[in-house]
Design a protein around this motif. Structure first.
Motif, short mmCIF file in Angstrom:
data_model
loop_
_atom_site.label_atom_id
_atom_site.label_comp_id
_atom_site.label_asym_id
_atom_site.label_seq_id
_atom_site.Cartn_x
_atom_site.Cartn_y
_atom_site.Cartn_z
N GLU A 82 34.91 42.32 44.52
CA GLU A 82 34.77 42.53 43.07
C GLU A 82 36.06 42.22 42.33
O GLU A 82 36.05 41.55 41.30
CB GLU A 82 34.33 43.97 42.80
CG GLU A 82 34.04 44.24 41.36
CD GLU A 82 33.42 45.61 41.12
OE1 GLU A 82 33.12 45.89 39.96
OE2 GLU A 82 33.24 46.37 42.08
N SER A 130 36.74 38.43 42.44
CA SER A 130 35.84 37.71 41.54
C SER A 130 36.22 37.93 40.07
O SER A 130 36.16 37.00 39.27
CB SER A 130 34.39 38.12 41.79
OG SER A 130 34.18 39.47 41.43
N HIS A 131 36.63 39.14 39.75
CA HIS A 131 37.04 39.44 38.37
C HIS A 131 38.25 38.59 37.99
O HIS A 131 38.27 37.96 36.93
CB HIS A 131 37.36 40.93 38.22
CG HIS A 131 37.89 41.30 36.88
ND1 HIS A 131 37.10 41.33 35.74
CD2 HIS A 131 39.14 41.64 36.48
CE1 HIS A 131 37.84 41.66 34.72
NE2 HIS A 131 39.09 41.86 35.14
N ASP A 157 31.32 35.36 39.61
CA ASP A 157 30.47 36.49 39.93
C ASP A 157 30.79 37.04 41.32
O ASP A 157 31.03 36.29 42.25
CB ASP A 157 29.00 36.06 39.86
CG ASP A 157 28.07 37.23 39.90
OD1 ASP A 157 27.59 37.56 41.00
OD2 ASP A 157 27.83 37.84 38.83
N ARG A 158 30.77 38.36 41.46
CA ARG A 158 31.06 38.99 42.74
C ARG A 158 30.09 38.55 43.82
O ARG A 158 30.47 38.32 44.96
CB ARG A 158 31.03 40.53 42.64
CG ARG A 158 31.55 41.15 43.95
CD ARG A 158 30.88 42.42 44.38
NE ARG A 158 29.45 42.46 44.34
CZ ARG A 158 28.64 42.12 45.36
NH1 ARG A 158 29.13 41.64 46.48
NH2 ARG A 158 27.34 42.24 45.24
#
Length: 80
Positions: free
Chosen positions: A23, A26-27, A32-33
């Motif tokens: 997460e 990806s952030h 997207d995660r």
């Protein structure tokens, strides 16, 4: 070993070495995660732009994510 596998292995190894969750990675990479998860499981092939964004976040060159690991002694023995 296919290039997707190489990316998956290197991506997971570098992400975990830096203590990043999928997460958080990806952030920071603005993807997207679930896409990170799919890359790490060899389900999707990443575009060169995504490889570059992931490498930037991980502080490595894009080529480092695509570098095949050296063959181990076990691999050599099984090839005989």
């Amino acid at each position: 070993m296919e290039i997707r596998e190489v990316l998956a292995i290197n991506l997971r190894r570098l992400r975990q070495a830096q203590g990043l969750s999928q997460e958080e990675l990806s952030h920071r990479a603005e993807i997207d995660r679930t896409y990170v998860s799919l890359l790490e499981r060899c389900v999707h092939a990443a575009s060169i732009d995504v490889v570059d964004r992931l490498a930037t976040v991980l502080g490595v060159e894009a080529a480092d994510l695509l570098q095949r690991p050296p063959a181990s002694a076990d691999d050599d023995a099984s090839a005989e």
